[in-house]
Motif scaffolding. Structure first.
Motif, PDB file in Angstrom:
ATOM      1  N   TRP A 101       0.821  -1.211   0.000  1.00 17.95           N
ATOM      2  CA  TRP A 101       0.000   0.000   0.000  1.00 17.95           C
ATOM      3  C   TRP A 101       0.849   1.252   0.000  1.00 17.95           C
ATOM      4  CZ3 TRP A 101      -3.245  -2.201   4.604  1.00 17.95           C
ATOM      5  CH2 TRP A 101      -4.093  -3.200   4.116  1.00 17.95           C
TER       6      TRP A 101
ATOM      7  N   ARG B  63      -4.939   0.962  13.098  1.00 17.93           N
ATOM      8  CA  ARG B  63      -5.793   2.065  12.687  1.00 17.93           C
ATOM      9  C   ARG B  63      -4.949   3.302  12.339  1.00 17.93           C
ATOM     10  NH1 ARG B  63     -10.892   4.343  15.063  1.00 17.93           N
ATOM     11  NH2 ARG B  63      -9.996   4.354  17.124  1.00 17.93           N
TER      12      ARG B  63
ATOM     13  N   LEU C 208      -3.568   6.078   4.119  1.00 15.92           N
ATOM     14  CA  LEU C 208      -4.637   6.628   3.287  1.00 15.92           C
ATOM     15  C   LEU C 208      -4.408   8.102   2.988  1.00 15.92           C
ATOM     16  CD1 LEU C 208      -7.780   4.979   4.826  1.00 15.92           C
ATOM     17  CD2 LEU C 208      -7.205   5.002   2.411  1.00 15.92           C
ATOM     18  N   ASN C 209      -4.187   8.880   4.028  1.00 13.97           N
ATOM     19  CA  ASN C 209      -3.952  10.303   3.834  1.00 13.97           C
ATOM     20  C   ASN C 209      -3.282  10.873   5.078  1.00 13.97           C
ATOM     21  OD1 ASN C 209      -4.571  13.282   3.941  1.00 13.97           O
ATOM     22  ND2 ASN C 209      -5.330  12.792   1.911  1.00 13.97           N
TER      23      ASN C 209
ATOM     24  N   ARG D 195      -4.958  -8.990  -3.245  1.00 11.12           N
ATOM     25  CA  ARG D 195      -5.670  -7.774  -3.639  1.00 11.12           C
ATOM     26  C   ARG D 195      -6.945  -8.045  -4.435  1.00 11.12           C
ATOM     27  NH1 ARG D 195      -8.774  -4.523  -4.169  1.00 11.12           N
ATOM     28  NH2 ARG D 195      -8.621  -2.422  -5.060  1.00 11.12           N
TER      29      ARG D 195
ATOM     30  N   ALA E  27      -9.967  -9.097  -2.217  1.00 10.95           N
ATOM     31  CA  ALA E  27     -10.255  -8.403  -0.966  1.00 10.95           C
ATOM     32  C   ALA E  27     -11.130  -7.181  -1.191  1.00 10.95           C
ATOM     33  CB  ALA E  27      -8.948  -7.984  -0.301  1.00 10.95           C
ATOM     34  N   SER E  28     -12.065  -6.961  -0.260  1.00 12.94           N
ATOM     35  CA  SER E  28     -12.906  -5.775  -0.337  1.00 12.94           C
ATOM     36  C   SER E  28     -12.612  -4.812   0.805  1.00 12.94           C
ATOM     37  CB  SER E  28     -14.376  -6.186  -0.298  1.00 12.94           C
ATOM     38  OG  SER E  28     -14.615  -6.956   0.856  1.00 12.94           O
ATOM     39  N   SER E  29     -11.754  -5.229   1.730  1.00 11.98           N
ATOM     40  CA  SER E  29     -11.370  -4.323   2.813  1.00 11.98           C
ATOM     41  C   SER E  29      -9.909  -4.582   3.169  1.00 11.98           C
ATOM     42  CB  SER E  29     -12.261  -4.534   4.039  1.00 11.98           C
ATOM     43  OG  SER E  29     -11.776  -5.607   4.799  1.00 11.98           O
ATOM     44  N   PRO E  30      -9.257  -3.631   3.808  1.00  9.49           N
ATOM     45  CA  PRO E  30      -7.848  -3.809   4.157  1.00  9.49           C
ATOM     46  C   PRO E  30      -7.622  -5.041   5.031  1.00  9.49           C
ATOM     47  CG  PRO E  30      -8.567  -1.562   4.669  1.00  9.49           C
ATOM     48  CD  PRO E  30      -9.781  -2.306   4.224  1.00  9.49           C
TER      49      PRO E  30
ATOM     50  N   MET F  25      -7.843  -8.273   3.097  1.00 14.31           N
ATOM     51  CA  MET F  25      -6.627  -8.432   2.294  1.00 14.31           C
ATOM     52  C   MET F  25      -5.479  -8.954   3.155  1.00 14.31           C
ATOM     53  SD  MET F  25      -4.955  -5.803  -0.417  1.00 14.31           S
ATOM     54  CE  MET F  25      -3.185  -5.701  -0.684  1.00 14.31           C
TER      55      MET F  25
ATOM     56  N   MET G 244      -8.187  13.109  -2.527  1.00 13.87           N
ATOM     57  CA  MET G 244      -7.364  12.100  -1.871  1.00 13.87           C
ATOM     58  C   MET G 244      -6.873  11.137  -2.921  1.00 13.87           C
ATOM     59  SD  MET G 244      -9.038  10.790   1.645  1.00 13.87           S
ATOM     60  CE  MET G 244      -8.241   9.229   1.773  1.00 13.87           C
TER      61      MET G 244
ATOM     62  N   ILE H  42      -5.571   7.520  -3.221  1.00 16.99           N
ATOM     63  CA  ILE H  42      -5.366   6.260  -2.503  1.00 16.99           C
ATOM     64  C   ILE H  42      -4.789   5.240  -3.469  1.00 16.99           C
ATOM     65  CG2 ILE H  42      -6.490   4.425  -1.193  1.00 16.99           C
ATOM     66  CD1 ILE H  42      -8.701   6.423  -0.538  1.00 16.99           C
TER      67      ILE H  42
ATOM     68  N   LEU I  66      -4.949  -0.716  -2.279  1.00 18.20           N
ATOM     69  CA  LEU I  66      -5.573  -0.687  -0.950  1.00 18.20           C
ATOM     70  C   LEU I  66      -7.100  -0.694  -1.096  1.00 18.20           C
ATOM     71  CD1 LEU I  66      -5.802  -0.298   2.064  1.00 18.20           C
ATOM     72  CD2 LEU I  66      -4.828   1.946   1.849  1.00 18.20           C
ATOM     73  N   PRO I  67      -7.719  -1.846  -0.836  1.00 18.55           N
ATOM     74  CA  PRO I  67      -9.171  -1.926  -1.016  1.00 18.55           C
ATOM     75  C   PRO I  67      -9.880  -1.259   0.162  1.00 18.55           C
ATOM     76  CG  PRO I  67      -8.333  -4.037  -0.255  1.00 18.55           C
ATOM     77  CD  PRO I  67      -7.158  -3.103  -0.310  1.00 18.55           C
ATOM     78  N   ILE I  68     -10.704  -0.284  -0.095  1.00 18.56           N
ATOM     79  CA  ILE I  68     -11.411   0.365   1.006  1.00 18.56           C
ATOM     80  C   ILE I  68     -12.705   0.997   0.508  1.00 18.56           C
ATOM     81  CG2 ILE I  68     -10.140   2.576   0.841  1.00 18.56           C
ATOM     82  CD1 ILE I  68     -10.197   2.354   4.062  1.00 18.56           C
TER      83      ILE I  68
ATOM     84  N   ARG J  74     -15.900   1.971   5.411  1.00 20.39           N
ATOM     85  CA  ARG J  74     -14.700   1.607   6.179  1.00 20.39           C
ATOM     86  C   ARG J  74     -13.828   2.840   6.412  1.00 20.39           C
ATOM     87  NH1 ARG J  74     -11.878   0.804   9.434  1.00 20.39           N
ATOM     88  NH2 ARG J  74     -10.207  -0.687   9.759  1.00 20.39           N
ATOM     89  N   PHE J  75     -13.778   3.693   5.409  1.00 23.57           N
ATOM     90  CA  PHE J  75     -13.005   4.936   5.506  1.00 23.57           C
ATOM     91  C   PHE J  75     -13.546   5.799   6.650  1.00 23.57           C
ATOM     92  CE2 PHE J  75     -12.755   9.431   3.920  1.00 23.57           C
ATOM     93  CZ  PHE J  75     -11.421   9.617   4.222  1.00 23.57           C
TER      94      PHE J  75
ATOM     95  N   LEU K 190     -12.714   4.478  10.207  1.00 28.30           N
ATOM     96  CA  LEU K 190     -11.315   4.579  10.622  1.00 28.30           C
ATOM     97  C   LEU K 190     -11.146   5.609  11.732  1.00 28.30           C
ATOM     98  CD1 LEU K 190      -8.880   3.080   9.578  1.00 28.30           C
ATOM     99  CD2 LEU K 190      -8.408   4.966   8.047  1.00 28.30           C
ATOM    100  N   HIS K 191     -11.893   6.692  11.660  1.00 29.21           N
ATOM    101  CA  HIS K 191     -11.723   7.709  12.692  1.00 29.21           C
ATOM    102  C   HIS K 191     -12.981   8.113  13.418  1.00 29.21           C
ATOM    103  CE1 HIS K 191      -7.626   8.757  13.109  1.00 29.21           C
ATOM    104  NE2 HIS K 191      -7.479   8.470  11.839  1.00 29.21           N
TER     105      HIS K 191
ATOM    106  N   ARG L   8     -16.072   6.308  14.848  1.00 32.70           N
ATOM    107  CA  ARG L   8     -16.814   5.073  15.111  1.00 32.70           C
ATOM    108  C   ARG L   8     -18.245   5.414  15.479  1.00 32.70           C
ATOM    109  NH1 ARG L   8     -13.241   0.148  17.238  1.00 32.70           N
ATOM    110  NH2 ARG L   8     -11.826   0.220  15.472  1.00 32.70           N
TER     111      ARG L   8
ATOM    112  N   HIS M  21     -11.978   4.008  -4.684  1.00 32.28           N
ATOM    113  CA  HIS M  21     -11.285   4.180  -5.961  1.00 32.28           C
ATOM    114  C   HIS M  21     -12.236   4.550  -7.095  1.00 32.28           C
ATOM    115  CE1 HIS M  21      -7.700   2.634  -4.111  1.00 32.28           C
ATOM    116  NE2 HIS M  21      -8.360   1.576  -3.705  1.00 32.28           N
TER     117      HIS M  21
ATOM    118  N   ARG N 222     -17.629  13.061   5.862  1.00 27.24           N
ATOM    119  CA  ARG N 222     -16.749  12.589   6.938  1.00 27.24           C
ATOM    120  C   ARG N 222     -16.552  13.688   7.974  1.00 27.24           C
ATOM    121  NH1 ARG N 222     -11.504  13.103   8.284  1.00 27.24           N
ATOM    122  NH2 ARG N 222     -10.460  11.298   9.187  1.00 27.24           N
TER     123      ARG N 222
END
Lengths: 258, 260
Positions: free
Chosen positions: A28, A146, A153-154, A204, A207-210, A213, B84, B86, B90-92, B96-97, B100-101, B103, B127, B141
């Protein structure tokens, strides 16, 4: 089953499981060349370990960790790209490792074992390293998962959200160094990165989520170790390269999907 | 002067005499800026005028060479970047994104996405999003984070003029529903919404910092975008106390009385 095969299977399985999630992060973050640089540094670690007669795994861990910190520090250099700096440091450590090895008085080591791995010589003590260390690595990775995912990601968003970048990256590099140090015996300096990257790349497509994967990469690594070891025994080929070949075959198969 | 009821005295962000020098270039020269709760502050200026640097300094992503920064504590700030990038490997998904921060329950996510008109994207892969969709997701977000201070980097870049009006209406609504302060960057010197409470014009140093005048009736603007939009949008004619020469040097303009 001969005991040495059982040991090889156990050790290989352990390394595959640890490499799965870390390999995903390497993929990644496009850090495969970074991983290669670290594995070259591991050889210098072995040479220094032999020179000063300290535990080889600890020596490898120390040298790879120091190299990764140095690389991180130098990456913000504006004059040279990080790619160039990696290239310089990776080959410097490799060359230094070779020179130190050649200078060791009265030590005749099997360089091939370090370059390509020697999994069949794996001992119970190595297994304990892998199991105990691997558990610690996975636990630590779960703790920073996390944060490191968010940074991947960013970076800006992660920092604004309060992610501690320095701590997260330090732990990540420590884990990566550890995995490289214990994978050395399995596949050797030249093939370590492939064990991190290929199962992750194969995962990859499915997979549909990190997290999915990461788990798939573990399983694919595991299957590669089993097929590779079987092939190695059956066709009398070197074990490390056989495992990498098996992983690559699985990767090729994954390309057929869609 | 436009009266603003939502604004309170609670200061969310204060930058005082900020200097940022990179590679011998004085990117920010003694810039000061404050954002209060309930206030929308728009940062405008030409390309390369230091807008992004100022925003990143406010966010704590860039360390200023001198000056004092007071900002609300971590977690009370939300940042909406322009886009962004990505890595494809990286599948997301959007959900899920978010998780991540923030919940929160899926209902919260959907409600936030509904506000930005992107509820259908909740299970989409990050993507697959277009530039506009990505911006809606990033804004959603920020809504979920319920910030005290919302910072948006060029939210209207690449958005057509109708979309811009809707976006500004949304930003204004967020100020009201979240009760937050908003700092946003716009590269557009001519169009600033009537919703903006304060306009800060930057060109390495602070050119002016002022409340926008009431909607002005620019015939070119009405001609270009239609009367109804023109009424919703404001053309902000602010007065500078100086002009810029070709190389950015300051030329004092004696005739103007209005300055900041």
């Amino acid at each position: 089953m001969d005991e040495f095969i059982l040991r090889a299977l156990l050790g290989g399985a352990g390394i595959a499981i640890i490499s799965g999630p870390l390999g995903c992060l390497v993929v990644w973050q496009r850090m495969s060349y970074f991983g290669a640089a670290l594995s070259h540094a591991a050889l210098l670690g072995i040479a220094l370990g032999l020179l000063f007669q300290i535990n080889l795994k600890l020596a490898m861990l120390g040298v790879t960790l120091l190299t990764s910190l140095l690389l991180m520090g130098l990456q913000h250099n504006r004059q040279y790209s990080s790619d160039t700096i990696l290239g310089v440091l990776a080959h410097l450590t490799l060359a230094l490792g070779m020179i130190v090895l050649s200078l060791l008085p009265g030590v005749r080591i099997d360089l091939m074992a370090y370059l390509f791995g020697d999994i069949l010589s794996i001992g119970w003590q190595d297994i304990i390293w892998i199991v105990a260390g691997g558990t610690a690595v996975l636990a630590a990775l779960a703790l920073i998962w996390r944060s490191i995912l968010s940074l991947t990601l960013n970076r800006d968003l992660a920092l604004v959200d309060g992610v501690n970048e320095t701590r997260t990256r330090l732990i990540y590099l420590l884990l990566l160094s550890f995995v490289i140090a214990i994978s050395m015996q399995l596949v050797g300096v030249l093939l370590i990165v492939s064990l991190l990257i290929i199962p992750a790349a194969t995962a990859r497509k499915f997979a549909s989520s990190p997290e999915i994967m990461a788990v798939l990469a573990m399983l694919i690594g595991l299957i590669s170790v089993v097929i590779g070891l079987w092939g190695s025994l059956h066709f009398d080929t070197p074990a490390g390269p056989s495992i990498v070949l098996a992983a690559s075959l699985l990767f090729s198969l994954s390309l057929l999907k869609r | 002067m436009k009266k603003n009821d939502a604004k309170s005295d609670e200061m969310l962000l204060s930058l005082q005499n900020i200097n940022v020098i990179r590679r011998d270039k004085h990117i920010l020269d003694n810039v000061s800026l404050t954002v209060y709760r309930g206030e929308i502050v728009t940062l405008i200026g030409p390309n390369g005028s230091g807008k992004s640097t100022l925003v990143k300094t406010a966010l704590g992503l860039i360390t200023a060479d001198s000056g004092t920064i007071t900002r609300s504590p971590v977690g009370s700030m939300a940042y909406v970047p322009q886009s962004m990038d990505i890595d494809e490997t990286l599948p997301i998904t959007v959900k899920r994104f978010f998780r991540l921060h923030c919940r929160e329950s899926e209902i919260t996510y959907i409600e936030a996405l509904e506000q930005t008109g992107a509820a259908h994207l909740i299970n989409a892969s990050m993507h697959q999003l277009s530039g506009g969709e990505m911006r809606r997701v990033l804004l959603a977000r920020a809504i979920i984070l319920k910030p005290a201070l919302l910072i948006l980097d060029e939210p209207t870049a690449g958005v057509d003029i109708g979309g811009q009006a809707a976006l500004y209406a949304l930003i204004q609504r967020l100020r009201d529903t979240l009760g937050c302060g908003i700092l946003l960057v716009s590269h557009d010197l001519h169009i600033v919404m009537a919703a903006t409470d304060k306009v800060v014009c930057l060109n390495h140093h602070l050119c002016c910092s002022d409340s926008p005048e009431s909607v002005s009736q620019s015939p070119e603007f009405a001609h270009l975008f239609g009367e109804s939009l023109a009424r919703e949008l404001a053309v902000y004619h602010h007065h500078h106390d100086h002009e810029h020469g070709l190389h950015g040097e300051v030329c004092i303009n004696e005739t103007n009385t209005h300055h900041g």
